[in-house]
Design an enzyme around this catalytic site. Structure first.
Site, mmCIF file in Angstrom:
data_model
loop_
_atom_site.group_PDB
_atom_site.id
_atom_site.type_symbol
_atom_site.label_atom_id
_atom_site.label_comp_id
_atom_site.label_asym_id
_atom_site.label_seq_id
_atom_site.Cartn_x
_atom_site.Cartn_y
_atom_site.Cartn_z
ATOM 1 N N GLU A 1 -10.068 27.666 4.147
ATOM 2 C CA GLU A 1 -8.924 28.541 4.400
ATOM 3 C C GLU A 1 -7.959 27.974 5.442
ATOM 4 O O GLU A 1 -6.873 28.519 5.638
ATOM 5 C CB GLU A 1 -9.418 29.935 4.822
ATOM 6 C CG GLU A 1 -10.127 30.662 3.684
ATOM 7 C CD GLU A 1 -10.475 32.101 4.020
ATOM 8 O OE1 GLU A 1 -9.893 32.653 4.973
ATOM 9 O OE2 GLU A 1 -11.335 32.665 3.323
ATOM 10 N N GLN B 1 -2.817 -7.006 11.067
ATOM 11 C CA GLN B 1 -1.509 -7.557 11.389
ATOM 12 C C GLN B 1 -1.552 -8.826 12.256
ATOM 13 O O GLN B 1 -0.797 -9.768 11.980
ATOM 14 C CB GLN B 1 -0.632 -6.494 12.051
ATOM 15 C CG GLN B 1 -0.140 -5.447 11.075
ATOM 16 C CD GLN B 1 0.813 -4.450 11.693
ATOM 17 O OE1 GLN B 1 1.303 -4.644 12.812
ATOM 18 N NE2 GLN B 1 1.088 -3.374 10.982
ATOM 19 N N GLY C 1 0.831 -1.192 0.000
ATOM 20 C CA GLY C 1 0.000 0.000 0.000
ATOM 21 C C GLY C 1 0.870 1.249 0.000
ATOM 22 O O GLY C 1 1.964 1.270 -0.568
ATOM 23 N N SER C 2 0.405 2.289 0.680
ATOM 24 C CA SER C 2 1.105 3.571 0.705
ATOM 25 C C SER C 2 2.553 3.429 1.173
ATOM 26 O O SER C 2 3.484 3.833 0.481
ATOM 27 C CB SER C 2 0.359 4.546 1.620
ATOM 28 O OG SER C 2 1.074 5.758 1.743
ATOM 29 N N SER D 1 -2.813 -5.786 -5.552
ATOM 30 C CA SER D 1 -1.517 -5.108 -5.653
ATOM 31 C C SER D 1 -0.457 -5.965 -6.353
ATOM 32 O O SER D 1 0.625 -5.466 -6.664
ATOM 33 C CB SER D 1 -1.009 -4.733 -4.255
ATOM 34 O OG SER D 1 -1.882 -3.843 -3.617
ATOM 35 N N HIS E 1 4.986 1.110 12.721
ATOM 36 C CA HIS E 1 4.128 1.655 13.787
ATOM 37 C C HIS E 1 4.072 0.600 14.882
ATOM 38 O O HIS E 1 4.060 -0.597 14.596
ATOM 39 C CB HIS E 1 2.733 1.952 13.234
ATOM 40 C CG HIS E 1 1.761 2.486 14.246
ATOM 41 N ND1 HIS E 1 2.111 3.436 15.191
ATOM 42 C CD2 HIS E 1 0.442 2.207 14.461
ATOM 43 C CE1 HIS E 1 1.041 3.719 15.927
ATOM 44 N NE2 HIS E 1 0.027 2.983 15.512
ATOM 45 N N SER F 1 -2.638 38.942 9.145
ATOM 46 C CA SER F 1 -2.859 40.325 9.564
ATOM 47 C C SER F 1 -2.758 40.448 11.077
ATOM 48 O O SER F 1 -2.870 39.461 11.813
ATOM 49 C CB SER F 1 -4.256 40.782 9.117
ATOM 50 O OG SER F 1 -5.262 40.101 9.863
ATOM 51 N N SER G 1 -4.313 -10.769 -4.450
ATOM 52 C CA SER G 1 -4.183 -9.365 -4.076
ATOM 53 C C SER G 1 -4.210 -8.467 -5.314
ATOM 54 O O SER G 1 -3.563 -8.745 -6.321
ATOM 55 C CB SER G 1 -2.876 -9.134 -3.315
ATOM 56 O OG SER G 1 -2.617 -7.750 -3.165
ATOM 57 N N GLY H 1 3.395 7.462 2.368
ATOM 58 C CA GLY H 1 4.276 6.690 1.509
ATOM 59 C C GLY H 1 4.614 7.363 0.197
ATOM 60 O O GLY H 1 5.767 7.321 -0.265
#
Length: 331
Positions: free
Chosen positions: A231, A86, A26-27, A53, A108, A252, A51, A134
């Site tokens: 914004e 996982q 993935g990423s 991918s 992670h 400002s 998969s 990624g």
């Protein structure tokens, strides 16, 4: 002060002859796999049969295998699948095939820190966590730059775990920018807290509250959207470039005055107290247990909230206004 390592502090030769398995494409997975390959590493990508991918990874010139097969021949195994997947991937593909003396890696610390994965005592367990999505990790590597990263060691049975992890981080491109030493606990707890209190939870709640306050007072939703959401990017970009001081220098004097006087009225002591309670829930595992149980139950609450939020007024207004701004590459 944090300890920071750079390419000059690493030994890339430690990766010579090492077979690296990247689980997931993935990423983060694609960035790790491609950066390592282009740094001269012996990389294979581990995926499940069917998969989506698989073809994409092969088209990128990578060796692709079933996850269990990739782990069986690897000296370094980096798990880059979602946290919630996982434990099953580890139980089915990693644990039966992980070699003694190998290094198990993560980007992670959730699964290790909250014991969703309990590694055997005969492997090193480390972390290299680039601090960027990624695609950005990949872009900067191609440009000859790098993304700052984190390194942590959870288990060192070889006596060489940190050095090997740093070599991996350098091959990823992180050593060009700097790799900060941390722990699995610190990375996991601060990451979850940042997401919940500021980056995702806090920011979106503040945006929605501001938007709803203006709309409920009779102002047009389109005007409220611009002022409370659109914004925000201008302000965040200034903060990203030069911190709070540069943002305050750039806006400002009226806006700067509103920063000093308005901010503490909205984010007051009771908000900080709520943040402290949130941190305690992360530290003692309450949040992790609730999230794991939610997933085990099929995500009933999560899916309900997700559907409701996607159909909220601010999202409906935003879709209409973003269509007026083709330069945004709206999603």
């Amino acid at each position: 002060m944090a300890t920071i390592y750079y390419d000059r502090d690493t030994n890339p030769a430690l990766l010579n002859g090492k077979k690296i398995a990247i689980l997931g494409y993935g990423s983060q997975g694609h960035a790790h796999a491609l950066n390592l390959k282009e740094s001269g590493c012996d990389v294979r990508v581990g995926l499940y049969q069917g998969s989506s991918s698989w073809a994409r990874a092969e088209q990128a010139g990578l060796k692709v295998m079933l996850s269990g097969e990739a782990v069986a021949e690897a000296d370094i195994v980096m798990i880059l699948t979602p946290d919630t997947l996982q434990p099953a991937i580890y139980a089915n593909d990693v644990a039966p095939n992980l070699k003694a003396g190998a290094m198990l890696m993560f980007a992670h610390g959730f699964s290790i820190h909250y014991s969703q994965i309990v590694p055997p005592k005969n492997v090193d367990v480390t972390m290299i966590a680039p601090k960027a999505p990624g695609h950005r990790v990949r872009e900067l590597y191609i440009d000859g730059q790098g993304t700052p990263g984190l390194v942590a060691v959870y288990q060192d049975i070889t006596g060489n775990a940190k050095a090997l992890a740093l070599a991996y981080g350098s091959a990823m491109g992180c050593g060009r920018a700097g790799i900060i030493e941390t722990t699995f606990a610190e990375e996991t707890e601060t990451d979850l807290f940042g997401e919940q209190a500021v980056l995702c939870g806090g920011a979106t709640a503040l945006i929605k509250a501001g938007f709803e306050t203006l709309v409920e007072a009779g102002y047009q939703p389109e005007i409220a959207y611009f002022e409370c959401l659109n914004e925000l990017k201008l302000i965040v970009d200034l903060i990203y470039q030069g911190g709070l001081s540069y943002m305050r220098y750039s806006v400002s004097d009226t806006a700067e005055h509103g920063d000093y006087t308005g901010g503490p009225k909205v984010v007051d002591d009771h908000v900080k107290a709520a943040m402290k309670k949130m941190l305690i829930d992360i530290q003692d595992g309450t949040y992790a247990r609730e999230w794991v149980l939610e997933n085990q139950a099929g995500r009933p609450s999560f899916n309900l909230i997700r559907a409701r939020e996607r159909d909220s007024q601010i999202e409906q207004v935003g879709r209409k206004l973003r269509a007026m701004m083709p330069w945004l590459d709206a999603k």
